[in-house]
Design a protein around this motif. Structure first.
Motif, PDB file in Angstrom:
ATOM      1  N   PHE A  49      -9.382  -2.584  -4.157  1.00 55.09           N
ATOM      2  CA  PHE A  49     -10.540  -2.526  -3.136  1.00 55.09           C
ATOM      3  C   PHE A  49     -10.400  -1.406  -2.321  1.00 55.09           C
ATOM      4  O   PHE A  49     -11.292  -0.752  -2.045  1.00 55.09           O
ATOM      5  CB  PHE A  49     -10.573  -3.938  -2.588  1.00 55.09           C
ATOM      6  CG  PHE A  49     -11.638  -3.884  -1.510  1.00 55.09           C
ATOM      7  CD1 PHE A  49     -12.935  -4.003  -1.577  1.00 55.09           C
ATOM      8  CD2 PHE A  49     -11.191  -3.935  -0.106  1.00 55.09           C
ATOM      9  CE1 PHE A  49     -13.690  -4.186  -0.790  1.00 55.09           C
ATOM     10  CE2 PHE A  49     -12.135  -3.957   0.819  1.00 55.09           C
ATOM     11  CZ  PHE A  49     -13.564  -4.129   0.601  1.00 55.09           C
ATOM     12  N   LEU A  50      -9.142  -1.188  -1.736  1.00 58.15           N
ATOM     13  CA  LEU A  50      -8.865  -0.031  -1.073  1.00 58.15           C
ATOM     14  C   LEU A  50      -8.705   1.320  -1.810  1.00 58.15           C
ATOM     15  O   LEU A  50      -8.749   2.396  -1.226  1.00 58.15           O
ATOM     16  CB  LEU A  50      -7.307  -0.252  -0.515  1.00 58.15           C
ATOM     17  CG  LEU A  50      -7.297  -1.529   0.519  1.00 58.15           C
ATOM     18  CD1 LEU A  50      -5.737  -1.532   0.822  1.00 58.15           C
ATOM     19  CD2 LEU A  50      -8.088  -1.206   1.644  1.00 58.15           C
ATOM     20  N   LEU A  94      -6.433   2.070  -4.009  1.00 52.78           N
ATOM     21  CA  LEU A  94      -5.040   2.361  -4.329  1.00 52.78           C
ATOM     22  C   LEU A  94      -4.453   1.814  -5.549  1.00 52.78           C
ATOM     23  O   LEU A  94      -3.541   1.921  -6.162  1.00 52.78           O
ATOM     24  CB  LEU A  94      -4.075   1.957  -3.210  1.00 52.78           C
ATOM     25  CG  LEU A  94      -4.201   2.536  -2.027  1.00 52.78           C
ATOM     26  CD1 LEU A  94      -3.440   1.815  -0.779  1.00 52.78           C
ATOM     27  CD2 LEU A  94      -3.858   4.036  -2.089  1.00 52.78           C
ATOM     28  N   ILE A  97       0.832  -1.360   0.036  1.00 51.59           N
ATOM     29  CA  ILE A  97       0.067  -0.024  -0.043  1.00 51.59           C
ATOM     30  C   ILE A  97       0.784   1.135  -0.091  1.00 51.59           C
ATOM     31  O   ILE A  97       0.607   2.290  -0.647  1.00 51.59           O
ATOM     32  CB  ILE A  97      -1.058  -0.052   1.271  1.00 51.59           C
ATOM     33  CG1 ILE A  97      -0.279  -0.135   2.456  1.00 51.59           C
ATOM     34  CG2 ILE A  97      -2.301  -1.085   0.947  1.00 51.59           C
ATOM     35  CD1 ILE A  97      -1.408  -0.099   3.810  1.00 51.59           C
ATOM     36  N   ILE A  98       2.080   1.232   0.627  1.00 55.66           N
ATOM     37  CA  ILE A  98       2.947   2.587   0.653  1.00 55.66           C
ATOM     38  C   ILE A  98       3.440   2.675  -0.712  1.00 55.66           C
ATOM     39  O   ILE A  98       3.251   3.889  -1.243  1.00 55.66           O
ATOM     40  CB  ILE A  98       3.991   2.161   1.762  1.00 55.66           C
ATOM     41  CG1 ILE A  98       3.554   2.429   3.047  1.00 55.66           C
ATOM     42  CG2 ILE A  98       5.263   3.245   1.418  1.00 55.66           C
ATOM     43  CD1 ILE A  98       4.538   2.017   4.052  1.00 55.66           C
ATOM     44  N   LEU A  99       3.816   1.421  -1.416  1.00 58.18           N
ATOM     45  CA  LEU A  99       4.466   1.939  -2.839  1.00 58.18           C
ATOM     46  C   LEU A  99       3.036   2.352  -3.771  1.00 58.18           C
ATOM     47  O   LEU A  99       3.463   3.168  -4.790  1.00 58.18           O
ATOM     48  CB  LEU A  99       4.918   0.679  -3.457  1.00 58.18           C
ATOM     49  CG  LEU A  99       6.239   0.139  -2.863  1.00 58.18           C
ATOM     50  CD1 LEU A  99       6.636  -1.301  -3.393  1.00 58.18           C
ATOM     51  CD2 LEU A  99       7.186   1.226  -3.434  1.00 58.18           C
ATOM     52  N   ALA A 140       0.642   3.991  -2.762  1.00 61.16           N
ATOM     53  CA  ALA A 140       0.143   5.176  -2.381  1.00 61.16           C
ATOM     54  C   ALA A 140       1.195   6.400  -3.173  1.00 61.16           C
ATOM     55  O   ALA A 140       0.730   7.457  -3.026  1.00 61.16           O
ATOM     56  CB  ALA A 140       0.233   5.391  -0.891  1.00 61.16           C
ATOM     57  N   ILE A 141       2.313   6.163  -3.341  1.00 63.74           N
ATOM     58  CA  ILE A 141       3.148   7.057  -3.765  1.00 63.74           C
ATOM     59  C   ILE A 141       3.260   7.417  -5.049  1.00 63.74           C
ATOM     60  O   ILE A 141       3.657   8.239  -5.708  1.00 63.74           O
ATOM     61  CB  ILE A 141       4.562   6.916  -3.219  1.00 63.74           C
ATOM     62  CG1 ILE A 141       5.150   5.763  -4.095  1.00 63.74           C
ATOM     63  CG2 ILE A 141       4.949   6.781  -1.882  1.00 63.74           C
ATOM     64  CD1 ILE A 141       6.502   5.473  -3.823  1.00 63.74           C
ATOM     65  N   SER A 148      -6.421  -6.907  -6.510  1.00 62.64           N
ATOM     66  CA  SER A 148      -7.924  -6.976  -6.161  1.00 62.64           C
ATOM     67  C   SER A 148      -7.891  -6.364  -4.846  1.00 62.64           C
ATOM     68  O   SER A 148      -8.727  -5.397  -4.603  1.00 62.64           O
ATOM     69  CB  SER A 148      -8.988  -8.056  -6.356  1.00 62.64           C
ATOM     70  OG  SER A 148      -8.132  -9.242  -5.590  1.00 62.64           O
ATOM     71  N   GLY A 149      -7.251  -6.564  -3.940  1.00 63.51           N
ATOM     72  CA  GLY A 149      -6.912  -5.972  -2.564  1.00 63.51           C
ATOM     73  C   GLY A 149      -6.661  -4.472  -2.743  1.00 63.51           C
ATOM     74  O   GLY A 149      -7.303  -3.619  -2.342  1.00 63.51           O
TER      75      GLY A 149
END
Lengths: 353, 327
Positions: free
Chosen positions: A290-291, A293, A196-198, A200-201, A286-287
């Motif tokens: 789904f978020l 991102l 998620i960090i990757l 998000a950037i 898909s996760g």
């Protein structure tokens, strides 16, 4: 061929194979099969339930399949909008109707769709979403992303993992030490956190193609370390074999020994790991989507379609929004079953599982 | 004695690992186009002076190497900085980490107490109807996406009204007696832990079955049978001990998997855990919070693996004897 025979005999694996073949065929011809394009939206029909398809008329006669349009009404007693069928006009479902223009297989311009209704009617086999987009059509287009992203990531993971593990294992010593500490560090971060960090950037102003490619790269960045570690272990045991000594004596370069003599020995493991890791990439994509991102609207992917199913009113009154989840489940299950069969075939030692 | 030396060695090994992890994550975040002050910049009531102060405080005007060093120095001292909302990062973490640990430990306890027996039974009754049934359920359990399953459970909770939806405590938690508080927490834990339980059970059960089959096939079991031991003794005394050992290594992996898997489940159930915290932090591009929770997640993962390795040392005499280096 032998592998195919083996799969054919195993009824679970063969079933899984058929399901996957069917899914890939459908997403290949998505433009043709889907009654609407991926960008179609009907603002007046947000959250319309699936169109009911009738084959028996009201007076009890068998007829060609037809459907009615929905009309949106506000129901004051329920304080919500409801959809009622407009029983005045029947819309017959016809094969190969004219619809929106598209390019068949991306090349041939075409405007026929597998099925549809005449102008003025709507057909939503699986209802619509918040923007009045046909869920069925979007499922097909979303499948294109969800079902291919895993494979594309593997095309990055495997060369990197093979080379990294190969170099690390072959050279040994301090190079091995440094390379493995780095791989371990990647593995020590909880993978989903790193994912998620990757994701998000990623800058927000990207085209959907750019985003798609970068998501592939990100998924690959998470997956290569574990794979490289296993390859290194295998290389460690292979590098002392006689044929490697022989190649050295002939004077083959180190890179050549690694890529031409050692790595091919790991093929059966690589194929097993390949088939068994596709599902985890499908789940990861898909996760992420789904978020919110991963793949972004208006592009469809099964994950971001499920995003809408998070709201309570949706999961209670609009169950058709859950269908992408069922498709993810089906795809992952099929890949798992097929992967198991391939593993049993290539690595009979683990037959016991 | 040897055990202590081993533990000390492993602890020392984690230091460079943590340094590399912090370097990787720091540079990923800092080199990204995210502006940590974007929110403040957009706020018209915040003056340029305050902004400059913030830049100074966060060392944003210095080169990135210096930024990392000052961050690392503060981190070692236990000072994790402040979130963008002005709260202390450490208090946030103190709130969330126990919740995630609670969830993970409950799930591990449940999967082990159900998965191991099921694995033994399905190996012992290999190819029976029960074994086949378990194989099918395991494939289903492994394939279902955690967030999808979590949504299905939410529907179930809303439709039946048996379980509260979201969070870890009810709104009137503070007024409850101690007993009621426990009941309340358990009620909130049921659904998220059930989701994670179902998903991790399948793998564990399959692995246990495989180990058990391998062991039951070995010569010493045949010998034990040949000398006339009861089936009970053969299975539980001779086979089980050897079949469980590889599972302990798996414990570390399972912990890692749960930390990751829990993030999505926590998100769907609005469970106040570390996974959701890091997600919120990422969405708000709150760098201090992201860094701290990433490091905490990593430390938890490493600790989990370490505990698994130590347990393995205790249970498996073969590892105690030789080669304590790389496990």
């Amino acid at each position: 061929m032998e592998l195919f025979n083996k799969i054919y005999k195993d009824k679970f694996a063969f079933g899984a194979f058929l399901v996957l073949a069917f899914l890939y065929l459908i997403i290949l011809f998505a433009d043709f099969i889907a009654p609407y394009s991926s960008l179609y939206s009907n603002r007046d029909m947000s959250y319309a339930p699936p169109s009911k398809i009738y084959t028996i008329t009201e007076d009890g006669r068998i007829s060609k399949p037809y459907t009615y349009n929905y009309i949106r009404e506000y129901e004051p007693s329920l304080m919500q909008t409801i959809y009622k069928q407009d029983r005045s006009t029947k819309y017959y479902i016809k094969p190969f109707v004219k619809g929106e223009k598209y390019k068949f297989l991306g090349i041939i311009p075409c405007d026929r769709h597998l099925f549809g209704v005449r102008e003025g009617g709507y057909i939503y086999p699986l209802g619509t979403d918040i923007n009045g987009r046909d869920v069925f059509s979007r499922l097909l287009f979303g499948g294109r992303i969800s079902m291919t992203i895993g494979f594309l990531s593997l095309f990055i993971v495997f060369p990197i993992g093979l080379l990294y593990g190969g170099i690390s294992g072959y050279f040994g010593g301090i190079i091995d030490n440094i390379m493995m500490r780095f791989a371990e560090a990647i593995m020590a971060i909880p993978s989903f956190y790193l994912l998620i960090i990757l994701a998000a950037i990623l800058p927000s102003g990207m085209t959907s193609i750019q985003r798609f490619c970068l998501i592939i790269v990100i998924l690959a960045l998470i997956g290569w370390a574990g794979f490289a570690r296993v390859i290194r272990g295998m290389v460690l045991s292979i590098k002392n074999e006689e044929f490697v000594q022989a190649a050295k004596t002939i004077g083959a370069s180190k890179l050549r020994i690694i890529t031409k003599h050692i790595l091919p020995q790991t093929t059966s493991y690589v194929i097993i790991a390949l088939t068994l890791s596709v599902p985890s990439y499908i789940l990861a994509e898909s996760g992420l989507s789904f978020l919110g991102l991963g793949i972004q609207q208006p592009d469809a992917s099964w994950g971001n379609m499920l995003k809408e199913a998070q709201e309570f009113t949706n999961i209670l009154y609009r169950p058709w929004l859950l269908i992408p989840g069922l498709l993810i489940f089906t795809a992952v299950l099929s890949f798992n079953l097929l992967g198991d069969a391939i593993r049993d075939f290539l690595d009979p030692k683990s037959k016991i599982r | 004695m040897k055990l202590w030396r081993y533990i000390a060695k492993r602890l020392l090994q984690t230091v460079p690992l943590l340094i590399i992890v912090s370097l990787i994550s720091f540079f990923i975040i800092r080199l990204s186009p995210i502006d940590p002050l974007a929110e403040l910049r957009l706020n018209p009531s915040i003056s340029q002076e305050t902004l400059d102060k913030e830049i100074k405080r966060l060392n944003l005007d210095k080169p990135i190497g210096i930024q990392y060093l000052s961050w690392a120095k503060a981190f070692i001292k236990g000072d994790f900085g402040y979130t963008s909302a002005g709260e202390k990062v450490s208090t946030k973490l103190k709130e969330r980490i126990p919740n995630t640990l609670l969830l993970t430990l409950v799930v591990i306890f449940m999967t082990w107490s159900v998965g191991i027996p099921l694995g033994i039974i399905s190996a012992y009754k290999k190819e029976s109807a029960f074994d086949r049934l378990l194989t099918v359920t395991a494939s289903i359990g492994m394939a279902i996406p955690s967030f999808f399953f979590a949504i299905l459970m939410l529907i179930f909770a809303v439709k039946t009204g048996w379980f509260p939806v979201g969070g870890l405590t009810s709104y009137n938690f503070n007024d409850m007696s101690f007993g009621n508080k426990c009941v309340d927490i358990i009620k909130h834990l049921v659904l998220p832990s059930f989701v994670l339980f179902t998903i991790s059970l399948s793998g564990l059960q399959r692995q246990m079955r495989a180990n058990m089959l391998e062991v039951m096939d070995s010569d010493y079991i045949k010998f034990a049978r040949a000398k006339g031991l009861s089936e009970f003794k053969v299975v539980f005394k001779h086979a089980l001990r050897n079949a469980v050992n590889p599972m302990i290594t798996l414990l570390g992996f399972e912990f890692a998997g749960l930390l990751s898997g829990a993030a999505l489940t926590e998100y769907v159930f609005q469970y106040p855990g570390l996974g959701r915290l890091i997600l919120e932090a990422v969405m708000k591009s709150d760098i201090n919070l992201v860094m701290a929770s990433l490091m905490m997640g990593t430390i938890m993962l490493i600790t989990g693996n370490l505990i698994a390795d130590i347990l393995l040392m205790i249970t498996d005499p073969r590892i105690r004897g030789v080669n304590n280096g790389i496990v």
